[in-house]
Design a protein around this motif. Sequence first.
Motif, PDB file in Angstrom:
ATOM      1  N   MET A 122       0.729  -1.267  -0.003  1.00  0.00           N
ATOM      2  CA  MET A 122      -0.189   0.061   0.021  1.00  0.00           C
ATOM      3  C   MET A 122       0.795   1.194  -0.011  1.00  0.00           C
ATOM      4  SD  MET A 122      -3.490  -0.535   2.272  1.00  0.00           S
ATOM      5  CE  MET A 122      -2.678  -1.116   3.853  1.00  0.00           C
ATOM      6  N   ASN A 123       1.885   1.148   0.796  1.00  0.00           N
ATOM      7  CA  ASN A 123       2.810   2.381   0.951  1.00  0.00           C
ATOM      8  C   ASN A 123       3.546   2.576  -0.350  1.00  0.00           C
ATOM      9  OD1 ASN A 123       1.423   3.165   3.168  1.00  0.00           O
ATOM     10  ND2 ASN A 123       2.840   2.720   4.662  1.00  0.00           N
ATOM     11  N   THR A 124       3.840   1.620  -0.990  1.00  0.00           N
ATOM     12  CA  THR A 124       4.685   1.562  -2.262  1.00  0.00           C
ATOM     13  C   THR A 124       4.090   2.530  -3.275  1.00  0.00           C
ATOM     14  OG1 THR A 124       6.045  -0.473  -2.030  1.00  0.00           O
ATOM     15  CG2 THR A 124       5.649   0.405  -4.146  1.00  0.00           C
ATOM     16  N   VAL A 125       2.557   2.137  -3.124  1.00  0.00           N
ATOM     17  CA  VAL A 125       1.669   3.035  -4.281  1.00  0.00           C
ATOM     18  C   VAL A 125       1.480   4.489  -3.699  1.00  0.00           C
ATOM     19  CG1 VAL A 125      -0.690   3.198  -5.074  1.00  0.00           C
ATOM     20  CG2 VAL A 125       0.382   0.864  -4.783  1.00  0.00           C
ATOM     21  N   ARG A 126       1.272   4.692  -2.462  1.00  0.00           N
ATOM     22  CA  ARG A 126       1.162   5.819  -1.692  1.00  0.00           C
ATOM     23  C   ARG A 126       2.446   6.885  -2.154  1.00  0.00           C
ATOM     24  NH1 ARG A 126      -1.301   3.777   4.068  1.00  0.00           N
ATOM     25  NH2 ARG A 126      -3.404   3.796   3.455  1.00  0.00           N
ATOM     26  N   ARG A 127       3.718   6.265  -2.037  1.00  0.00           N
ATOM     27  CA  ARG A 127       4.965   7.007  -2.072  1.00  0.00           C
ATOM     28  C   ARG A 127       4.724   7.760  -3.534  1.00  0.00           C
ATOM     29  NH1 ARG A 127       7.251   2.768   0.817  1.00  0.00           N
ATOM     30  NH2 ARG A 127       8.146   1.781  -1.001  1.00  0.00           N
ATOM     31  N   HIS A 128       4.383   6.659  -4.479  1.00  0.00           N
ATOM     32  CA  HIS A 128       4.504   7.245  -5.865  1.00  0.00           C
ATOM     33  C   HIS A 128       3.311   8.297  -6.491  1.00  0.00           C
ATOM     34  CE1 HIS A 128       8.239   5.394  -6.723  1.00  0.00           C
ATOM     35  NE2 HIS A 128       7.825   4.090  -5.806  1.00  0.00           N
ATOM     36  N   LEU A 129       2.460   8.588  -5.388  1.00  0.00           N
ATOM     37  CA  LEU A 129       1.508   9.437  -5.868  1.00  0.00           C
ATOM     38  C   LEU A 129       1.242  10.678  -4.921  1.00  0.00           C
ATOM     39  CD1 LEU A 129      -1.553   6.789  -6.212  1.00  0.00           C
ATOM     40  CD2 LEU A 129       0.132   7.780  -7.809  1.00  0.00           C
ATOM     41  N   SER A 130       2.584  10.885  -4.196  1.00  0.00           N
ATOM     42  CA  SER A 130       2.570  11.871  -3.203  1.00  0.00           C
ATOM     43  C   SER A 130       3.882  12.761  -3.502  1.00  0.00           C
ATOM     44  CB  SER A 130       2.449  11.450  -1.929  1.00  0.00           C
ATOM     45  OG  SER A 130       2.561  12.477  -1.021  1.00  0.00           O
ATOM     46  N   GLN A 131       3.879  14.133  -3.220  1.00  0.00           N
ATOM     47  CA  GLN A 131       4.982  14.654  -3.355  1.00  0.00           C
ATOM     48  C   GLN A 131       5.709  14.930  -2.089  1.00  0.00           C
ATOM     49  OE1 GLN A 131       4.235  18.916  -5.413  1.00  0.00           O
ATOM     50  NE2 GLN A 131       2.001  18.208  -5.420  1.00  0.00           N
ATOM     51  N   LEU A 132       5.150  14.655  -1.089  1.00  0.00           N
ATOM     52  CA  LEU A 132       6.049  14.643   0.461  1.00  0.00           C
ATOM     53  C   LEU A 132       6.547  13.453   0.789  1.00  0.00           C
ATOM     54  CD1 LEU A 132       3.792  17.248   2.339  1.00  0.00           C
ATOM     55  CD2 LEU A 132       5.806  17.270   1.000  1.00  0.00           C
TER      56      LEU A 132
ATOM     57  N   THR B 287      12.055   1.482  -4.665  1.00  0.00           N
ATOM     58  CA  THR B 287      11.011   1.091  -5.396  1.00  0.00           C
ATOM     59  C   THR B 287      10.890   2.253  -6.337  1.00  0.00           C
ATOM     60  OG1 THR B 287       9.299   2.087  -4.071  1.00  0.00           O
ATOM     61  CG2 THR B 287      10.122  -0.065  -3.446  1.00  0.00           C
ATOM     62  N   THR B 288       9.995   1.635  -7.616  1.00  0.00           N
ATOM     63  CA  THR B 288       9.795   2.597  -8.640  1.00  0.00           C
ATOM     64  C   THR B 288       8.364   2.858  -8.832  1.00  0.00           C
ATOM     65  OG1 THR B 288       9.981   0.826 -10.159  1.00  0.00           O
ATOM     66  CG2 THR B 288      12.224   1.803  -9.688  1.00  0.00           C
ATOM     67  N   CYS B 289       8.026   3.815  -9.917  1.00  0.00           N
ATOM     68  CA  CYS B 289       7.126   3.914 -10.349  1.00  0.00           C
ATOM     69  C   CYS B 289       6.335   2.757 -10.988  1.00  0.00           C
ATOM     70  CB  CYS B 289       6.811   4.928 -11.496  1.00  0.00           C
ATOM     71  SG  CYS B 289       6.933   6.698 -10.663  1.00  0.00           S
TER      72      CYS B 289
ATOM     73  N   TYR C  11       6.802  10.009 -11.588  1.00  0.00           N
ATOM     74  CA  TYR C  11       6.509  10.203 -10.057  1.00  0.00           C
ATOM     75  C   TYR C  11       7.570   9.507  -9.310  1.00  0.00           C
ATOM     76  CZ  TYR C  11       1.859  11.609 -11.512  1.00  0.00           C
ATOM     77  OH  TYR C  11       0.649  12.475 -11.989  1.00  0.00           O
ATOM     78  N   GLU C  12       8.517   9.559  -9.774  1.00  0.00           N
ATOM     79  CA  GLU C  12       9.730   8.807  -8.925  1.00  0.00           C
ATOM     80  C   GLU C  12      10.058   9.412  -7.665  1.00  0.00           C
ATOM     81  OE1 GLU C  12      10.454   5.889  -9.528  1.00  0.00           O
ATOM     82  OE2 GLU C  12      10.515   5.459 -11.679  1.00  0.00           O
ATOM     83  N   THR C  13      10.283   8.664  -6.593  1.00  0.00           N
ATOM     84  CA  THR C  13      10.736   9.114  -5.266  1.00  0.00           C
ATOM     85  C   THR C  13      12.198   9.718  -5.413  1.00  0.00           C
ATOM     86  OG1 THR C  13      10.800   6.854  -4.699  1.00  0.00           O
ATOM     87  CG2 THR C  13       8.928   8.114  -4.101  1.00  0.00           C
ATOM     88  N   LEU C  14      12.750   9.996  -4.007  1.00  0.00           N
ATOM     89  CA  LEU C  14      14.342  10.090  -4.047  1.00  0.00           C
ATOM     90  C   LEU C  14      14.694   8.720  -3.882  1.00  0.00           C
ATOM     91  CD1 LEU C  14      13.137  13.105  -3.494  1.00  0.00           C
ATOM     92  CD2 LEU C  14      14.977  13.420  -2.078  1.00  0.00           C
ATOM     93  N   PHE C  15      15.960   8.460  -4.509  1.00  0.00           N
ATOM     94  CA  PHE C  15      16.885   7.242  -4.172  1.00  0.00           C
ATOM     95  C   PHE C  15      17.652   7.577  -3.240  1.00  0.00           C
ATOM     96  CE2 PHE C  15      15.815   6.548  -8.638  1.00  0.00           C
ATOM     97  CZ  PHE C  15      15.310   5.416  -8.694  1.00  0.00           C
ATOM     98  N   PRO C  16      18.017   6.489  -2.465  1.00  0.00           N
ATOM     99  CA  PRO C  16      18.711   6.670  -1.208  1.00  0.00           C
ATOM    100  C   PRO C  16      19.949   7.618  -1.175  1.00  0.00           C
ATOM    101  CG  PRO C  16      17.812   4.501  -1.233  1.00  0.00           C
ATOM    102  CD  PRO C  16      17.608   5.051  -2.591  1.00  0.00           C
ATOM    103  N   GLU C  17      20.718   7.590  -2.213  1.00  0.00           N
ATOM    104  CA  GLU C  17      21.901   8.252  -2.753  1.00  0.00           C
ATOM    105  C   GLU C  17      21.876   9.687  -2.976  1.00  0.00           C
ATOM    106  OE1 GLU C  17      21.181   6.126  -6.468  1.00  0.00           O
ATOM    107  OE2 GLU C  17      20.962   5.791  -4.413  1.00  0.00           O
ATOM    108  N   ASP C  18      20.425  10.282  -3.023  1.00  0.00           N
ATOM    109  CA  ASP C  18      20.029  11.714  -3.223  1.00  0.00           C
ATOM    110  C   ASP C  18      20.843  12.770  -2.210  1.00  0.00           C
ATOM    111  OD1 ASP C  18      18.509  13.927  -3.354  1.00  0.00           O
ATOM    112  OD2 ASP C  18      17.774  12.979  -5.261  1.00  0.00           O
ATOM    113  N   HIS C  19      21.341  13.824  -3.096  1.00  0.00           N
ATOM    114  CA  HIS C  19      22.321  14.490  -1.935  1.00  0.00           C
ATOM    115  C   HIS C  19      21.423  15.353  -1.009  1.00  0.00           C
ATOM    116  CE1 HIS C  19      20.832  17.456  -5.126  1.00  0.00           C
ATOM    117  NE2 HIS C  19      21.042  18.434  -4.096  1.00  0.00           N
ATOM    118  N   ARG C  20      20.124  15.417  -1.352  1.00  0.00           N
ATOM    119  CA  ARG C  20      19.141  16.248  -0.621  1.00  0.00           C
ATOM    120  C   ARG C  20      18.881  15.409   0.969  1.00  0.00           C
ATOM    121  NH1 ARG C  20      14.923  17.408  -4.853  1.00  0.00           N
ATOM    122  NH2 ARG C  20      15.792  15.498  -5.608  1.00  0.00           N
TER     123      ARG C  20
END
Length: 426
Positions: free
Chosen positions: A157-167, A207-209, A236-245
């Motif tokens: 469920m949260n894999t889907v939610r992550r890829h539909l949300s900006q936060l 995870t990915t879209c 709608y890709e999320t931040l990968f773990p190595e993202d500098h942010r």
Amino acid sequence: MTSSTTAHTQLLHSLFEAALDVVHPHRCVPRHMPCPAAGRTIVIGAGKASAAMAQAFEQNFRGEVSGLVVTRYGYAVPCEKIDIIEAAHPVPDENGLRAAKAILQRVTGLTEQDQVVVLISGGGSALMPLPYDEISLLEKQVIHSALLKSGANIIEMNTVRRHLSQLKGGGLAAACYPAKVTTLIMSDVPGNALSAIASGPTVGDTTTCQDALEIIDRYAIEISNVVREKLEKGAYETLFPEDHRLAHCTNKLIATPQMALEAAAKRAQELGIKSLILGDSIEGEAKEAGKVMAGIARQVRHFEQPIKPPCLLLSGGETTVTVKGQGVGGPNVEFLLSLAIELQGAHGISAIACDTDGVDGTAEIAGAMITEYSLADAVHKGMNALQYLGDNDAHTFFEKIGQSVITGPTLTNVNDFRAIFIDVAA
């Protein structure tokens, strides 16, 4: 109900209370406080425990603080410096959307001298919705509702939610950059996967879209053509773990299901009763888990394996219910009704199954209890336990026999708590 049965139910209630106490925010938060920053300290958060976490934070933090958290309706507690917004759970509403936008505004434009303390607990996915522009709140609500009834587990469920949300999926951390971010997390997810707790707003995601789309199709969740196209293109890709942010982010688990189980085991030990913790991350269909636990309980009863009565079998995690009947589901009560049916009134066995947040599924009831007399009580009232189980209506079953457990808001959330007491043979 005999005096021994009453003693058993009192014991089980005591264990649940011990489990809740050890993971209450006022016990967990003070031990993990960050130091004041050179600049501002802003507290934000989302989840069923977030208001209580905010209260504990501002009462113990040695410095100036401001902020905003969003919690479930009825779960707010008074705070002097941190604003509290209440919103809907498990299906998001306008208040949640308003809170998410306000949180984003609070963390926009920070500097390296500032710090953000993020208070996260279970329920944060629904309470802090900020869908992409192409996704209306109504579509978000429809998707949430469908996922809840589908039988999908929390990771899916949260894999889907992550890829539909900006936060979600690190999106909140990106908004806070370049400020230092410390996230205090109360886990309601089996295995404590940080990216899944409230959909990981400050955690990198692997995870990915495409993963999200596969889950949507697996459970036949309806989405609009424009959202499907965006997912197919990876928009709608999320931040990968190595993202500098994410470099300035620290994530701390401050309360877990295992802590609750260990507290219950300690309480039992103080009362002279042995315990066996079977696992803190048990998943699957609730009624199937009930069958498995009944088999273990019978092995203990008849063969004194793998532990000798009197004893307790403790477990946690998050089972699911694929709702096909007219009931509202509720994994703890469905587990418990299945357990009772399998045990068929076995002498000297009692059990409790509750959600530590005080809400089992969508019902404002924590869970229920059974004794060896539960099925007999139901038969006396003209009730067929199998029919209630088949209709996913265990909440009504336990309400009618007077064995629901109602706590109200517990202000914490480390998922399901289950305890089976097995007495010595008569």
